[in-house]
Write a protein that holds these residues in place. Structure first.
Motif, short mmCIF file in Angstrom:
data_model
loop_
_atom_site.label_atom_id
_atom_site.label_comp_id
_atom_site.label_asym_id
_atom_site.label_seq_id
_atom_site.Cartn_x
_atom_site.Cartn_y
_atom_site.Cartn_z
N GLU A 101 22.31 34.98 122.45
CA GLU A 101 23.02 35.34 123.68
C GLU A 101 22.13 36.07 124.68
O GLU A 101 22.56 36.35 125.79
CB GLU A 101 24.24 36.21 123.34
N SER B 293 24.11 46.11 122.06
CA SER B 293 25.17 45.54 122.89
C SER B 293 26.00 44.54 122.08
O SER B 293 27.23 44.52 122.16
CB SER B 293 24.59 44.84 124.11
N VAL C 106 30.07 44.20 120.99
CA VAL C 106 30.84 42.97 121.20
C VAL C 106 31.48 42.53 119.88
O VAL C 106 32.67 42.22 119.83
CB VAL C 106 29.95 41.85 121.78
N THR D 234 31.28 37.86 128.03
CA THR D 234 30.31 38.10 126.95
C THR D 234 30.95 37.85 125.60
O THR D 234 30.34 37.26 124.71
CB THR D 234 29.75 39.54 127.04
N VAL E 104 20.96 39.19 124.56
CA VAL E 104 21.33 40.59 124.77
C VAL E 104 20.67 41.44 123.68
O VAL E 104 20.20 40.93 122.67
CB VAL E 104 22.86 40.80 124.75
#
Length: 146
Positions: free
Chosen positions: A60, A66, A70, A37, A62
């Protein structure tokens, strides 16, 4: 085999081949220090340039919370930098740092070296077929004009 059955078979074989090749390419990693990820987020920033966290999350696929985690991890590692959004004080812009750019370039180099080794095992005619297939696949993906 009917044309419809043949096309479904081709679609299935092509999909599986692309998935398998992608999996093999992803396995060619620079190191194990980043999750897939995190690597994907770095790759997206490399391809698209600076983005807001929301834009990066959308690209992405997501959820924004989240992606926030990242980005924080990548920032801690020195691979991305945040700067204030030029017109919206509530947002930030995330971009690759020099270390992040170096990491992405190295990852690309490792994967392309692996692919070069695989291509070197093929004959001239097979490489020519793959060259044409790459053009067609790129066009199918919407990256080239028809």
């Amino acid at each position: 085999m009917s044309g419809d059955t043949h096309e479904r078979s081709l679609a299935s074989r092509l999909r599986l081949a692309v998935v398998r090749l992608n999996r093999r390419l992803r396995a060619q990693r620079v190191g194990d220090d980043l999750s897939l990820t995190q690597v994907a987020a770095l790759s997206t920033l490399h391809k698209c340039g600076p983005l807001t966290p929301g834009q990066l999350a959308a690209k992405e696929g997501v959820q924004p919370p989240s992606m926030t985690r990242v980005i924080a991890a990548l920032e801690d590692l020195g691979y991305v930098e945040r700067r204030p959004h030029p017109t919206d004080g509530r947002q930030a812009i995330v971009e690759l740092s020099e270390s992040g750019l170096t990491y992405v370039r190295k990852a690309i180099s490792v994967r392309e070296a692996w692919l070069d080794r695989q291509l070197a095992q093929l004959g001239d005619e097979e490489r020519e077929v793959l060259s044409r297939a790459a053009e067609i696949i790129d066009r199918m993906a919407g990256n080239e004009k028809r």
